[in-house]
Design a protein around this motif. Sequence first.
Motif, mmCIF file in Angstrom:
data_model
loop_
_atom_site.group_PDB
_atom_site.id
_atom_site.type_symbol
_atom_site.label_atom_id
_atom_site.label_comp_id
_atom_site.label_asym_id
_atom_site.label_seq_id
_atom_site.Cartn_x
_atom_site.Cartn_y
_atom_site.Cartn_z
ATOM 1 N N THR A 118 44.503 19.428 86.601
ATOM 2 C CA THR A 118 43.414 18.575 86.131
ATOM 3 C C THR A 118 42.457 19.390 85.279
ATOM 4 O OG1 THR A 118 43.548 17.249 88.143
ATOM 5 C CG2 THR A 118 41.523 17.053 86.865
ATOM 6 N N GLU A 119 42.183 18.889 84.087
ATOM 7 C CA GLU A 119 41.165 19.505 83.246
ATOM 8 C C GLU A 119 39.830 18.884 83.646
ATOM 9 O OE1 GLU A 119 41.562 20.160 78.792
ATOM 10 O OE2 GLU A 119 40.098 18.502 78.921
ATOM 11 N N VAL A 120 38.895 19.727 84.043
ATOM 12 C CA VAL A 120 37.556 19.272 84.411
ATOM 13 C C VAL A 120 36.616 19.640 83.269
ATOM 14 C CG1 VAL A 120 35.653 19.472 86.050
ATOM 15 C CG2 VAL A 120 38.019 19.601 86.867
ATOM 16 N N SER A 121 35.986 18.626 82.699
ATOM 17 C CA SER A 121 34.993 18.824 81.654
ATOM 18 C C SER A 121 33.635 18.521 82.287
ATOM 19 C CB SER A 121 35.281 17.883 80.485
ATOM 20 O OG SER A 121 34.311 18.032 79.484
ATOM 21 N N ALA A 122 32.836 19.565 82.469
ATOM 22 C CA ALA A 122 31.559 19.430 83.169
ATOM 23 C C ALA A 122 30.413 19.653 82.194
ATOM 24 C CB ALA A 122 31.482 20.438 84.307
ATOM 25 N N THR A 123 29.481 18.710 82.157
ATOM 26 C CA THR A 123 28.315 18.810 81.293
ATOM 27 C C THR A 123 27.055 18.657 82.131
ATOM 28 O OG1 THR A 123 29.548 17.853 79.452
ATOM 29 C CG2 THR A 123 27.151 17.848 79.261
ATOM 30 N N HIS A 124 26.122 19.551 81.925
ATOM 31 C CA HIS A 124 24.839 19.521 82.620
ATOM 32 C C HIS A 124 23.775 19.356 81.536
ATOM 33 C CE1 HIS A 124 22.167 21.584 85.894
ATOM 34 N NE2 HIS A 124 21.826 20.345 85.652
ATOM 35 N N SER A 125 23.201 18.171 81.416
ATOM 36 C CA SER A 125 22.223 17.908 80.358
ATOM 37 C C SER A 125 20.830 17.692 80.938
ATOM 38 C CB SER A 125 22.653 16.702 79.518
ATOM 39 O OG SER A 125 22.774 15.563 80.319
ATOM 40 N N GLY A 126 19.838 17.892 80.079
ATOM 41 C CA GLY A 126 18.453 17.757 80.527
ATOM 42 C C GLY A 126 17.986 18.954 81.333
ATOM 43 N N VAL A 127 18.602 20.115 81.121
ATOM 44 C CA VAL A 127 18.222 21.322 81.863
ATOM 45 C C VAL A 127 16.753 21.634 81.549
ATOM 46 C CG1 VAL A 127 18.702 23.784 82.180
ATOM 47 C CG2 VAL A 127 20.596 22.188 81.762
ATOM 48 N N PRO A 128 15.917 21.792 82.578
ATOM 49 C CA PRO A 128 14.486 22.033 82.343
ATOM 50 C C PRO A 128 14.233 23.315 81.540
ATOM 51 C CG PRO A 128 14.879 21.484 84.648
ATOM 52 C CD PRO A 128 16.220 21.698 84.012
ATOM 53 N N GLU A 129 13.127 23.332 80.825
ATOM 54 C CA GLU A 129 12.747 24.476 79.995
ATOM 55 C C GLU A 129 12.667 25.774 80.798
ATOM 56 O OE1 GLU A 129 12.299 24.756 76.677
ATOM 57 O OE2 GLU A 129 12.876 22.662 76.415
ATOM 58 N N GLY A 130 12.296 25.689 82.057
ATOM 59 C CA GLY A 130 12.140 26.884 82.888
ATOM 60 C C GLY A 130 13.447 27.494 83.359
ATOM 61 N N VAL A 131 14.562 26.839 83.077
ATOM 62 C CA VAL A 131 15.874 27.343 83.484
ATOM 63 C C VAL A 131 16.579 27.896 82.255
ATOM 64 C CG1 VAL A 131 18.128 26.724 84.466
ATOM 65 C CG2 VAL A 131 16.043 25.653 85.351
ATOM 66 N N SER A 132 16.985 29.139 82.324
ATOM 67 C CA SER A 132 17.735 29.745 81.227
ATOM 68 C C SER A 132 19.086 29.048 81.099
ATOM 69 C CB SER A 132 17.941 31.236 81.542
ATOM 70 O OG SER A 132 19.085 31.741 80.915
ATOM 71 N N LEU A 133 19.434 28.636 79.872
ATOM 72 C CA LEU A 133 20.736 27.995 79.666
ATOM 73 C C LEU A 133 21.868 28.955 79.998
ATOM 74 C CD1 LEU A 133 20.155 25.905 76.415
ATOM 75 C CD2 LEU A 133 20.335 25.080 78.771
ATOM 76 N N GLN A 134 21.676 30.230 79.731
ATOM 77 C CA GLN A 134 22.708 31.219 80.069
ATOM 78 C C GLN A 134 22.891 31.307 81.586
ATOM 79 O OE1 GLN A 134 22.062 35.173 78.540
ATOM 80 N NE2 GLN A 134 23.909 35.965 79.508
ATOM 81 N N ASP A 135 21.794 31.344 82.340
ATOM 82 C CA ASP A 135 21.890 31.377 83.808
ATOM 83 C C ASP A 135 22.546 30.102 84.331
ATOM 84 O OD1 ASP A 135 20.644 33.834 83.790
ATOM 85 O OD2 ASP A 135 18.706 33.090 84.533
ATOM 86 N N ASN A 136 22.193 28.964 83.731
ATOM 87 C CA ASN A 136 22.791 27.701 84.141
ATOM 88 C C ASN A 136 24.297 27.720 83.898
ATOM 89 O OD1 ASN A 136 23.564 24.653 83.234
ATOM 90 N ND2 ASN A 136 22.039 24.652 84.870
ATOM 91 N N GLN A 137 24.711 28.220 82.744
ATOM 92 C CA GLN A 137 26.132 28.305 82.409
ATOM 93 C C GLN A 137 26.873 29.220 83.393
ATOM 94 O OE1 GLN A 137 27.435 26.656 79.693
ATOM 95 N NE2 GLN A 137 29.481 27.519 79.624
ATOM 96 N N VAL A 138 26.287 30.361 83.705
ATOM 97 C CA VAL A 138 26.914 31.305 84.639
ATOM 98 C C VAL A 138 27.019 30.676 86.032
ATOM 99 C CG1 VAL A 138 26.573 33.511 85.842
ATOM 100 C CG2 VAL A 138 26.276 33.387 83.368
ATOM 101 N N GLY A 139 25.959 30.038 86.486
ATOM 102 C CA GLY A 139 25.977 29.398 87.805
ATOM 103 C C GLY A 139 27.027 28.299 87.895
ATOM 104 N N TRP A 140 27.112 27.484 86.837
ATOM 105 C CA TRP A 140 28.117 26.418 86.810
ATOM 106 C C TRP A 140 29.522 26.999 86.798
ATOM 107 C CZ3 TRP A 140 28.845 21.054 84.906
ATOM 108 C CH2 TRP A 140 27.851 20.206 85.411
ATOM 109 N N SER A 141 29.731 28.079 86.051
ATOM 110 C CA SER A 141 31.056 28.728 86.021
ATOM 111 C C SER A 141 31.447 29.205 87.406
ATOM 112 C CB SER A 141 31.058 29.914 85.059
ATOM 113 O OG SER A 141 31.213 29.482 83.748
ATOM 114 N N MET A 142 30.500 29.846 88.096
ATOM 115 C CA MET A 142 30.772 30.320 89.455
ATOM 116 C C MET A 142 31.157 29.151 90.358
ATOM 117 S SD MET A 142 27.670 32.961 90.142
ATOM 118 C CE MET A 142 27.440 34.429 89.173
ATOM 119 N N ALA A 143 30.384 28.067 90.279
ATOM 120 C CA ALA A 143 30.645 26.909 91.129
ATOM 121 C C ALA A 143 32.009 26.285 90.819
ATOM 122 C CB ALA A 143 29.528 25.877 90.973
ATOM 123 N N LEU A 144 32.324 26.121 89.544
ATOM 124 C CA LEU A 144 33.615 25.514 89.189
ATOM 125 C C LEU A 144 34.799 26.411 89.569
ATOM 126 C CD1 LEU A 144 32.796 23.718 85.839
ATOM 127 C CD2 LEU A 144 33.132 22.706 88.087
#
Length: 172
Positions: A118-144
């Motif tokens: 299964t190909e999982v395409s995960a999108t996280h939108s509306g990330v608050p300004e106080g959250v680094s997009l790079q940190d969010n990407q790394v965290g999501w990668s770890m979780a997936l």
Amino acid sequence: MRPRETHIVRLIRAPAQVVYELLLDPLAIAQWKVPDGMRCHVHEFDARESGRFRISLTYTGSGESGKSSTGTDTYHGSFIRLVPNAEVVERMAFESADPSMRGWMTASYLLKPTPAGTEVSATHSGVPEGVSLQDNQVGWSMALNKLAALAEARVRRTWCAAERVRDVSLQI
């Protein structure tokens, strides 16, 4: 202004049904939907459209600041859309006194069956300004990655159990 979002595509070597079930299982959520260096506590989880959830992620090391309290990120939300074996869409917000951490976010998981799983395409939108997009990407990668390991282990256990039944049947 560009939307603040992260996007990851991950192949999971498991059927879409297994992946979908793990996206909606609170016991599984506590295992996979957490970055490394944190633990997950599921306070509330009603896996149906408009059903609510509340989850806390707590840093396991000392000295980490959380979005909600010292060392903890707590968020709450609801399921917007559930399409069995195909899609999960959630809307959520951090519980935070910090204005830079506030605002509604949307997490969507699109599941596409492939010959390899299964190909999982995960999108996280509306990330608050106080959250680094790079940190969010790394965290999501770890979780997936954890989701993939959990799904693939479930498939292996099912396959091994089926093989044992087949072997016993052949002996009879």
